[in-house]
Design a protein around this motif. Structure first.
Motif, mmCIF file in Angstrom:
data_model
loop_
_atom_site.group_PDB
_atom_site.id
_atom_site.type_symbol
_atom_site.label_atom_id
_atom_site.label_comp_id
_atom_site.label_asym_id
_atom_site.label_seq_id
_atom_site.Cartn_x
_atom_site.Cartn_y
_atom_site.Cartn_z
ATOM 1 N N THR A 11 -3.381 5.748 -6.796
ATOM 2 C CA THR A 11 -3.624 4.634 -7.133
ATOM 3 C C THR A 11 -4.070 3.342 -6.083
ATOM 4 O O THR A 11 -3.764 1.833 -6.253
ATOM 5 N N GLY A 12 -4.250 3.819 -5.527
ATOM 6 C CA GLY A 12 -4.266 2.479 -4.446
ATOM 7 C C GLY A 12 -3.779 2.745 -2.884
ATOM 8 O O GLY A 12 -2.696 3.701 -2.905
ATOM 9 N N GLY A 13 -3.075 1.267 -2.953
ATOM 10 C CA GLY A 13 -1.704 0.926 -1.978
ATOM 11 C C GLY A 13 -1.774 1.390 -0.448
ATOM 12 O O GLY A 13 -3.227 1.974 -0.244
ATOM 13 N N THR A 14 -1.527 1.023 0.700
ATOM 14 C CA THR A 14 -1.512 1.607 1.804
ATOM 15 C C THR A 14 -2.063 2.735 2.398
ATOM 16 O O THR A 14 -3.189 3.044 3.279
ATOM 17 N N ILE A 15 -1.608 3.420 1.464
ATOM 18 C CA ILE A 15 -1.532 4.897 1.927
ATOM 19 C C ILE A 15 -3.308 5.412 2.093
ATOM 20 O O ILE A 15 -3.841 6.443 2.775
ATOM 21 N N ALA A 16 -4.040 4.141 1.053
ATOM 22 C CA ALA A 16 -5.347 4.820 0.969
ATOM 23 C C ALA A 16 -6.841 2.967 1.637
ATOM 24 O O ALA A 16 -7.554 3.128 0.623
ATOM 25 N N SER A 17 -5.602 2.641 1.906
ATOM 26 C CA SER A 17 -6.572 0.862 2.616
ATOM 27 C C SER A 17 -7.001 1.716 3.592
ATOM 28 O O SER A 17 -6.974 2.581 4.583
ATOM 29 N N VAL A 18 -8.178 1.185 3.848
ATOM 30 C CA VAL A 18 -9.655 0.378 5.163
ATOM 31 C C VAL A 18 -9.222 -1.089 5.593
ATOM 32 O O VAL A 18 -8.767 -1.815 5.116
ATOM 33 N N VAL A 19 -9.032 -1.141 6.809
ATOM 34 C CA VAL A 19 -9.882 -2.266 7.779
ATOM 35 C C VAL A 19 -10.322 -3.396 6.723
ATOM 36 O O VAL A 19 -11.715 -3.009 6.960
ATOM 37 N N SER A 20 -10.338 -4.158 6.864
ATOM 38 C CA SER A 20 -11.468 -5.346 6.596
ATOM 39 C C SER A 20 -10.711 -6.575 6.699
ATOM 40 O O SER A 20 -10.036 -6.584 7.554
ATOM 41 N N GLU A 21 -12.496 -7.434 6.633
ATOM 42 C CA GLU A 21 -12.139 -9.377 7.344
ATOM 43 C C GLU A 21 -10.543 -10.025 6.825
ATOM 44 O O GLU A 21 -9.747 -10.190 6.852
ATOM 45 N N ASP A 22 -10.323 -9.636 5.087
ATOM 46 C CA ASP A 22 -8.836 -9.817 5.122
ATOM 47 C C ASP A 22 -8.137 -9.218 4.516
ATOM 48 O O ASP A 22 -6.672 -9.735 4.461
ATOM 49 N N GLY A 23 -7.997 -8.143 6.274
ATOM 50 C CA GLY A 23 -6.831 -7.194 6.050
ATOM 51 C C GLY A 23 -6.954 -5.700 5.703
ATOM 52 O O GLY A 23 -8.394 -5.472 5.164
#
Length: 333
Positions: A11-23
């Protein structure tokens, strides 16, 4: 021995996050998560059902998640749900009420650091979640930092520490030690039944969670009622005490109950219970019709209230509902 068949719902979340210009933004798929884990002793299928920061997980998403769990419940030995940490305890509690009498374990997990970062806690949390999904009894659980907790008893208590979640008022289901995954032998607080699994996603979100503080103006409670609020959980003081002079919360609670609005009295204290019978300031609220949350978490109390009102329960039925241990969310003795 046949390998257990486990479904990962992403479902997403920090575990599946990557760095972007918006965080940090959830971008990685469930397959990406599995590939970074390496070999696992399970037969794993993956389905990406959402890709959201958990701050954006709302009742509409709870329904999607619950429907997918119900849909695939007979096809797997267990289900792992990867989810952001910020609202994970709310999701775990609501799923406990939306899908009762589960026939398999459903284990939520996430991480404090994205999985593609070297020091991430994600790999260990995911491995624990898969182990729990292969070995736990049917129910909804949350696996984090070497602990497996009952979903409706889990609370996020830290923002950056890896030990982000605690099992409140009951011991964890299992912990990881040098002996492996060690289960608590006393799980009598979790009701068990042989009934068929039921999906019921009807809820009413016109509820409110209010934290009492010195100087709280009771007119705010009536403003909630005037705006369509159908039920309120009040985090009261200590064992459940409420102001009864000047800004008279006790009288306000009585007036709301006369209007047909159930008021649940919980404690601001994370641990132990509310007990409206001990002090005058609690007994007066009890006499006015306040419903004790006992040792429930706020996350569990508010989701239980949403679900109960969603079933069309009136105050008498809500009172009985909160006097019933449905999935291990409350200690009645």
């Amino acid at each position: 021995m046949d390998r257990k068949k486990i479904l990962l719902l992403s479902t997403g979340g920090t575990i599946a996050s990557v760095v972007s210009e918006d965080g940090l933004v959830p971008k990685q798929s469930g397959e990406d998560l599995i590939q970074l884990l390496g070999d696992m002793p399970y037969e794993i299928d993956v389905k990406d059902i959402l890709q959201l920061d958990s701050s954006n997980i709302q009742p509409e998403e709870w329904q999607i998640i619950a429907e997918n769990i119900y849909k695939y419940r007979n096809d797997y030995d267990g289900i792992v749900l990867s989810h952001g940490t910020d609202t994970m305890a709310y999701t775990a509690s609501m799923l406990s009420f939306m899908i009762q009498d589960l026939n398999l374990p459903v284990v939520l997990t996430g991480s404090q650091v994205p999985i593609n970062v070297m020091w991430s806690d994600a790999p260990d949390n995911l491995r624990l979640a898969f182990a729990a999904a292969s070995r736990c009894k049917p129910g909804v659980y949350l696996a984090f930092n070497r602990k497996v907790m009952l979903g409706c008893r889990s609370v996020k208590v830290r923002t950056i520490n890896f030990n982000a979640f605690e099992s409140v008022n009951v011991p964890p289901i299992a912990t990881v030690t040098s002996d492996g995954l060690v289960f608590n032998k006393n799980l009598s607080y979790i009701p068990r039944s042989n009934l068929a699994c039921k999906l019921n996603t009807k809820i009413n979100t016109n509820v409110s969670l209010v934290k009492l503080f010195p100087g709280f103006d009771t007119k705010l409670l009536f403003a909630l009622a005037d705006s369509g609020c159908k039920g309120i959980v009040i985090e009261a003081y200590g064992l459940g005490g409420m102001t009864n002079i000047r800004r008279n919360m006790v009288a306000a609670v009585g007036d709301l109950i006369k209007q047909g609005i159930p008021v649940i009295a919980s404690s601001q204290c994370l641990y132990e219970r509310s007990d409206l019978t001990k002090y005058e300031v609690g007994r007066r609220a009890l006499l006015e019709g306040a419903i004790s949350a006992r040792d429930m978490t706020s996350e569990s109390a508010i989701t239980k209230l949403m679900w109960g009102i969603g079933q069309g329960m009136d105050i008498r039925q809500i009172t009985k509902f909160f006097d019933t241990n449905i999935v291990g969310e409350v200690t009645l003795d």
